[in-house]
Design a protein around this motif. Sequence first.
Motif, PDB file in Angstrom:
ATOM      1  N   THR A  95      27.981  37.000  38.465  1.00 50.77           N
ATOM      2  CA  THR A  95      28.426  38.185  39.199  1.00 50.77           C
ATOM      3  C   THR A  95      29.293  37.822  40.397  1.00 50.77           C
ATOM      4  O   THR A  95      30.146  38.619  40.807  1.00 50.77           O
ATOM      5  N   CYS A  96      29.094  36.650  40.970  1.00 50.18           N
ATOM      6  CA  CYS A  96      29.903  36.240  42.127  1.00 50.18           C
ATOM      7  C   CYS A  96      31.298  35.788  41.698  1.00 50.18           C
ATOM      8  O   CYS A  96      32.307  36.235  42.258  1.00 50.18           O
ATOM      9  N   VAL A  97      31.351  34.884  40.753  1.00 49.87           N
ATOM     10  CA  VAL A  97      32.632  34.314  40.338  1.00 49.87           C
ATOM     11  C   VAL A  97      33.333  35.315  39.420  1.00 49.87           C
ATOM     12  O   VAL A  97      32.994  35.464  38.257  1.00 49.87           O
ATOM     13  N   GLY A  98      34.287  36.022  39.986  1.00 50.70           N
ATOM     14  CA  GLY A  98      35.049  36.995  39.226  1.00 50.70           C
ATOM     15  C   GLY A  98      36.520  36.858  39.543  1.00 50.70           C
ATOM     16  O   GLY A  98      37.093  35.758  39.522  1.00 50.70           O
ATOM     17  N   ALA A  99      37.127  37.970  39.890  1.00 52.03           N
ATOM     18  CA  ALA A  99      38.556  37.956  40.210  1.00 52.03           C
ATOM     19  C   ALA A  99      38.820  37.512  41.637  1.00 52.03           C
ATOM     20  O   ALA A  99      39.965  37.180  41.980  1.00 52.03           O
ATOM     21  N   GLY A 100      37.780  37.498  42.481  1.00 53.03           N
ATOM     22  CA  GLY A 100      37.984  37.222  43.897  1.00 53.03           C
ATOM     23  C   GLY A 100      38.607  35.868  44.193  1.00 53.03           C
ATOM     24  O   GLY A 100      39.500  35.753  45.042  1.00 53.03           O
ATOM     25  N   ILE A 101      38.167  34.827  43.497  1.00 55.70           N
ATOM     26  CA  ILE A 101      38.675  33.484  43.755  1.00 55.70           C
ATOM     27  C   ILE A 101      40.144  33.356  43.377  1.00 55.70           C
ATOM     28  O   ILE A 101      40.847  32.444  43.819  1.00 55.70           O
ATOM     29  N   PHE A 102      40.643  34.293  42.574  1.00 54.80           N
ATOM     30  CA  PHE A 102      42.043  34.246  42.153  1.00 54.80           C
ATOM     31  C   PHE A 102      42.946  35.191  42.946  1.00 54.80           C
ATOM     32  O   PHE A 102      44.160  35.132  42.796  1.00 54.80           O
TER      33      PHE A 102
END
Length: 405
Positions: free
Chosen positions: A92-99
């Motif tokens: 749930t944490c690793v999504g589009a945010g890191i990109f």
Amino acid sequence: VVSTQSTGSSGINAEYGKQWYQRRVRGYIYIYNKFAGLVWSSLVRLARVFVCCEMENGDNEKSPLFPKKECEPVKLKRTVGVLSASAVVFGTCVGAGIFISPKGVYEKAGSPGAGLIIWGLSGIIATLCTLAYAELGTMMPQNGGEFVYIHRVYGDFLAFIFSFCNTLLIKPASLSIVGIVFGEYFCNMVWGPATNDIMVKAVGAALIVTCGIVNIVGVNVIAKVCAVVSVLKIAVVGFLISCGIAVVIKGHGEISNFKLPFSFEGSSTNPADYGLAFYYCLFTFQSWNSLNYMTEELKTPNKTMPIAGLVGVLGVSLSYFLCNVAYLMMFTLHQIVDTNTIAMDSGFAAFGRVGEIIMSVGLLVSCLGCVGGAICCISRSLQCTADSGVFPAFMEELINDSKLQ
């Protein structure tokens, strides 16, 4: 003869008219009863927003408004172990945010070194918050996350305000961002960059609907999906790091981003910029509290919640830091700030069109896991809120009882 026939005909017409009138009256009465029943049930459901269904001394068994069947809480199966719970947090944490967040972080920080420090500190903040929430979750082992704690301390009104905002504003807004990013990358990969905005939104909406259907099937299914997606996300992070190494080996890397004092040149002197940079970073950690929304479904939550939460958030923090190291190995600060598709650019810089497609697929998988886990949290929050008598009770039944009891 004519008079007799006329009299007989008028009698038949009168009888037919009487029967037609009676049928119409019965129809009106039927419609009225249905409408009145619908209005009454709606009023009962609205009353549950302001009146708790739990009555003292068992009076709820005699109440026409709040029968006991509606007041019984839904019982959930404890089927999620440490591995699945860690996968839920990571997924749930690793999504589009890191990109999408690195652009804002480095734009506000002003230098590569300051940006990396902000990413590291954000990971520490998320880890400390996870440990604090793990303590709350073990003290009050109920689904619902923040709603449970606000309801216990401040009562119905503030708990209702929070749950209303979280369910109808905060979480859907986050899902819409992830859905739009998913639609943009999917359409760019399939049809090219000149895709219609309506098609992008339609693809994002289809992702959200699909993940909602998967959640309806049961918590075991979404936990397994998150576990598989988490493994794929780890592979995506590994591929992104390999892209950075490949670019450096080719001699096109930006090693100067890690050399002092150049690494901190141009750092912002405005405290507000660092506040916004932390905001962009913490946005990528926004689902670190996922386990608090499904505490009743964890096996031995006193052990599972702190271990799984810590493992999941530390894995997310390490992945984010390594991804940013890879970005800085491939691009200058201005290139990171100027691009909106840093994932595709990373793959293309290292391995050409093949790398671009791989990174695009990796981002799509990340968005899939993020949306699936977020919807799981929202549904559990709704169930807990309805069970507490703050939302209408029919929301409690939106979760498939056959999969929960």
